[in-house]
Design an enzyme around this catalytic site. Structure first.
Site, PDB file in Angstrom:
ATOM      1  CG  ASP A  29      21.367 -23.368 -29.107  1.00 21.87           C
ATOM      2  OD1 ASP A  29      20.338 -22.681 -29.213  1.00 21.87           O
ATOM      3  OD2 ASP A  29      22.443 -23.044 -29.622  1.00 21.87           O
TER       4      ASP A  29
ATOM      5  CG  ASN B 108      33.544 -20.390 -32.818  1.00 20.18           C
ATOM      6  OD1 ASN B 108      32.414 -20.432 -33.295  1.00 20.18           O
ATOM      7  ND2 ASN B 108      33.826 -20.845 -31.610  1.00 20.18           N
TER       8      ASN B 108
ATOM      9  CG  HIS C 236      29.264 -21.363 -32.654  1.00 23.15           C
ATOM     10  ND1 HIS C 236      29.900 -20.626 -31.672  1.00 23.15           N
ATOM     11  CD2 HIS C 236      28.083 -20.732 -32.862  1.00 23.15           C
ATOM     12  CE1 HIS C 236      29.130 -19.620 -31.305  1.00 23.15           C
ATOM     13  NE2 HIS C 236      28.022 -19.658 -32.025  1.00 23.15           N
TER      14      HIS C 236
ATOM     15  CD  GLU D  97      31.534 -23.174 -29.204  1.00 23.56           C
ATOM     16  OE1 GLU D  97      31.925 -22.683 -30.292  1.00 23.56           O
ATOM     17  OE2 GLU D  97      31.115 -22.471 -28.265  1.00 23.56           O
TER      18      GLU D  97
HETATM   19  C1  F6R Z   1      21.858 -19.904 -31.024  1.00 21.44           C
HETATM   20  C2  F6R Z   1      22.703 -20.357 -32.126  1.00 21.44           C
HETATM   21  C3  F6R Z   1      24.073 -19.761 -32.272  1.00 21.44           C
HETATM   22  C4  F6R Z   1      24.015 -18.400 -32.945  1.00 21.44           C
HETATM   23  C5  F6R Z   1      25.416 -17.827 -33.131  1.00 21.44           C
HETATM   24  C6  F6R Z   1      25.374 -16.438 -33.693  1.00 21.44           C
HETATM   25  O1  F6R Z   1      20.638 -20.621 -31.010  1.00 21.44           O
HETATM   26  O2  F6R Z   1      22.319 -21.198 -32.868  1.00 21.44           O
HETATM   27  O3  F6R Z   1      24.870 -20.638 -33.018  1.00 21.44           O
HETATM   28  O4  F6R Z   1      23.392 -18.522 -34.203  1.00 21.44           O
HETATM   29  O5  F6R Z   1      26.081 -17.810 -31.895  1.00 21.44           O
HETATM   30  O6  F6R Z   1      24.818 -15.586 -32.760  1.00 21.44           O
HETATM   31  P1  F6R Z   1      24.422 -14.078 -33.121  1.00 21.44           P
HETATM   32  O7  F6R Z   1      23.265 -14.160 -34.051  1.00 21.44           O
HETATM   33  O8  F6R Z   1      24.037 -13.485 -31.791  1.00 21.44           O
HETATM   34  O9  F6R Z   1      25.611 -13.459 -33.720  1.00 21.44           O
END
Ligand code: F6R
Length: 251
Positions: free
Chosen positions: A67, A136, A138, A143
């Site tokens: 992303d 959450n 995701h 989301e």
């Molecule tokens: C970003 C991604 C997000 C993160 C998630 C957890 O490329 O894929 O889904 O994996 O937001 O983020 P952290 O590792 O910062 O807790």
């Protein structure tokens, strides 16, 4: 699904890096999907260390990131392109042209999303996708509510994700976090031949429980990956603290 529960985040990073290096040793032209965020940072540091030590070459590896924030250019310090260049790509021998991150400043973001899917297909599909998980549930910026078959597209970030990303690790104020992003879809992710999900810390315990032990539902996008044919989860004790016995014994 294979679940490996390790003592702490350091062990998770080392195990994840070894997992990836092992796949590259079997297929030096591996098409590797990548994630950003705090969780994989230790894994990337370990991959750089292993590369410097001569344990792995990325010369023929091709990468696709999950992303990018809509509106941020690759040289913006909070863009995911910038994060990847700094934490991984600049420390290994990967060819810059082999690294793909959705273009956050594409004139036509929807066309960029379609082109991204085509680039993945042209590369032969993703062999292994490294994933994190949001509090959450995701995955990438899919989301809650994202459909199992969703593809790369432009999405709105949820308030909880904006809050999680403005806690000072990345952005310091919620108003600085872009409201939209380009993200690979749940279907795009599930198409990968193998998945490696990492989770560390107690803040991820509830999301991981729902992802692994919950009924698959778009309410927790990560749970939609449960039936994947080659799915490995590596987590630490804190993230695993709410898992049931079946998951702890390996599902
Ligand atoms: C970003 C991604 C997000 C993160 C998630 C957890 O490329 O894929 O889904 O994996 O937001 O983020 P952290 O590792 O910062 O807790």
């Amino acid at each position: 699904m294979r679940i490996q529960i390790l003592k702490n985040a350091g062990e998770v990073s080392r195990a994840a890096a070894c997992f990836i290096v092992n796949r590259i040793s079997k297929n030096p032209r591996l098409v590797l999907g990548l994630a950003t965020g705090s969780t994989p940072q230790g894994t990337y540091a370990e991959l750089v260390r292993m590369h410097r030590q001569g344990d792995v070459s990325f010369a023929d590896v091709v990468t696709f990131n999950l992303d990018e924030y809509l509106g941020l250019s690759g040289d913006h310090p909070q863009s995911y392109r910038h994060f990847m260049n700094g934490t991984l790509f600049s420390g290994i021998d990967i060819k810059p042209a082999n690294t793909h991150v959705p273009n956050g400043t594409a004139r036509d973001p929807n066309a960029e999303c379609e082109a991204y899917e085509q680039r993945i297909i042209a590369a032969g599909g993703v062999d292994l996708w490294l994933l994190g998980i949001g509090q959450n549930g995701h995955v990438a910026f899919n989301e809650p509510g994202s459909a199992a078959g969703s593809r790369t597209r432009v999405v709105d970030l949820s308030e909880s994700t904006i809050a999680a990303n403005s806690d000072g690790r990345f952005f310091s104020r919620p108003e600085d976090v872009p409201r939209r992003a380009l993200t690979a879809g749940m279907g795009t992710v599930a198409d990968a031949r193998a998945l490696l999900m990492l989770a560390t810390g107690e803040k991820k315990a509830e999301a991981l429980r729902r992802a692994i032990d919950g009924t698959p539902s778009p309410d927790c996008p990560a749970s939609l990956l449960q039936g994947h044919r080659d799915f490995t989860v590596i987590c630490d004790e804190l993230a695993a603290s709410l898992l049931g016995d079946a998951a702890r014994g390996g599902k």
